[in-house]
Motif scaffolding. Structure first.
Motif, mmCIF file in Angstrom:
data_model
loop_
_atom_site.group_PDB
_atom_site.id
_atom_site.type_symbol
_atom_site.label_atom_id
_atom_site.label_comp_id
_atom_site.label_asym_id
_atom_site.label_seq_id
_atom_site.Cartn_x
_atom_site.Cartn_y
_atom_site.Cartn_z
ATOM 1 N N HIS A 128 67.002 37.650 35.746
ATOM 2 C CA HIS A 128 66.506 38.961 35.342
ATOM 3 C C HIS A 128 65.060 39.109 35.820
ATOM 4 N N ILE A 161 64.360 34.490 33.472
ATOM 5 C CA ILE A 161 63.591 35.736 33.559
ATOM 6 C C ILE A 161 62.337 35.478 34.383
ATOM 7 N N ASN A 165 67.873 44.902 38.216
ATOM 8 C CA ASN A 165 68.594 44.362 37.064
ATOM 9 C C ASN A 165 69.934 45.062 36.867
#
Length: 398
Positions: free
Chosen positions: A82, A42, A74
């Motif tokens: 992400h 992330i 995304n």
């Protein structure tokens, strides 16, 4: 991906699934915020701008563009990582800018940001971002910013040399203006733009009367009266919509009916809402495209309206492009797949990028200056901001 990296991703994914919080050891060299349940790293894209205060409408436009880009990136499912959004509100104030910048800098998972939105804020926080190696893709337009040595600063639009020049070009070549009353709001942005306009007006043989009227002036009667009695046959206002609106009202009340042009800080529907019928006929310049009418941004405008129940405003599409520019560079560096996604690497990658966005082709000079041009002119008609076209094209067409 080699066996060591695969085992690390598997371990971090397991931690995420079980709800463990000790994710800092995972991807500590990659800049990731952690790992999602599907094993993907992330990363965060930040935004610094006015999310509160009198100029918040501009900041919210930009923020929405960033958030929409993140959501769609995304949703596409083609990234090995992400993306998350990180907000930092500076209220459009240079005084609040360093703290807002530090908030994003302290979050090590932020690999790049859109902003600061305003020139004063960009000047106040540029050194901090440079020391952190955190790239800031900014719409701030003061021409002096690249000269300050901020290595992390990248400008996503033409600077105010282009905007000030476009104002002068339109007034002198299209309207035959001989005397201009030039007003700034005493901000870094307004003063810088007025310096550009003044220089180019005088070079064109136009007489200039210059005044500074501070932002948040409680009563614009004196300023409007000075304009009326100056003998000027046109007005240029360099400031934000929150001040342009009450100024426009006083100018209408006092009967100044000559051509009036304002800079991109006024280019927002809030100007028409706050000024009412006093906004009618005002000309507005902007380095930005009108995403509601340009064919290349039609799908973006539809998606934006669906998401936010309102049409895209000032710099929403440019912020969307700037966000996707950063995401593409993280992807090119191998983000989420064992690649080098340190801040420094993202910074260098962005500065060397050639990216085709919805609003323009993005590339940058060595000092971070935008390598391009193009200023657009609009007019308030029937209470709505209506695009007239590219200034150079309008002038050449007569």
């Amino acid at each position: 991906m080699n066996r060591r990296k695969l085992s690390m991703v598997s371990m971090c994914a397991a931690l995420a699934v079980t709800g463990a919080t000790a994710l800092t050891g995972c991807n500590k060299d990659s800049g990731a915020a952690g790992v999602a349940a599907d094993g993907k790293a992330i990363y965060k894209i930040g935004f610094q701008g006015p999310l509160t205060g009198e100029s918040s409408a501009i900041g919210v436009n930009m923020e929405n563009g960033v958030k929409l880009a993140v959501k769609q990136a995304n949703a596409r499912g083609d990234l090995a990582f992400h993306v998350e959004y990180a907000a930092s509100d500076d209220a459009g104030s240079p005084d609040q800018s360093p703290a807002a910048a530090q908030k994003l800098i302290d979050d090590e998972s932020v690999l790049g940001l859109v902003g600061p939105a305003f020139s004063g804020a960009a000047k106040a926080s540029g050194r901090l971002y440079s020391e952190a190696g955190l790239v800031s893709v900014s719409h701030a337009s003061n021409p002096s910013l690249p000269e300050l040595g901020f290595r992390s600063f990248v400008r996503s639009v033409p600077n105010d040399n282009a905007q000030g020049g476009a104002m002068v070009t339109y007034f002198t070549k299209q309207l035959g203006t001989k005397k201009v009353y030039l007003v700034d709001d005493k901000s870094e942005y307004g003063v810088g733009l007025s310096k550009v306009a003044e220089k180019q007006l005088k070079e064109a043989g136009v007489e200039v009367v210059k005044a500074s009227v501070p932002s948040k002036t409680p009563d614009y009667t004196a300023a409007a009266t000075a304009v009326k009695h100056s003998g000027a046959d046109a007005l240029i206002y360099n400031g934000l919509y929150s001040d342009a609106a009450p100024f426009a009202k006083k100018l209408k009340d006092i009967g100044f009916d000559k051509p009036k042009i304002a800079s991109d800080g006024t280019y927002d529907k809030k100007f028409t809402e706050l000024a009412g019928d006093a906004a009618e006929g005002w000309l507005l310049t902007c380095q930005c495209l009108d995403a509601n009418v340009d064919p290349g941004t039609k799908q973006f405008a539809e998606d934006y309206k669906t998401e936010y129940k309102a049409p895209p405003g000032l710099y929403a599409a440019e912020s969307y492009d700037a966000t996707n520019l950063i995401i593409e560079q993280i992807k090119a560096l191998g983000g989420g797949d064992g690649g080098d996604v340190r801040r420094e690497a993202v910074l260098e990658k962005v500065k060397k990028a050639h990216y085709k966005g919805l609003t323009r082709q993005f590339s940058f000079k060595e000092n971070g200056e935008f390598a391009g041009n193009g200023i657009y002119l609009s007019e308030v008609k029937g209470g709505r901001i209506t695009l007239k076209g590219n200034v150079d094209t309008l002038v050449s067409a007569g």
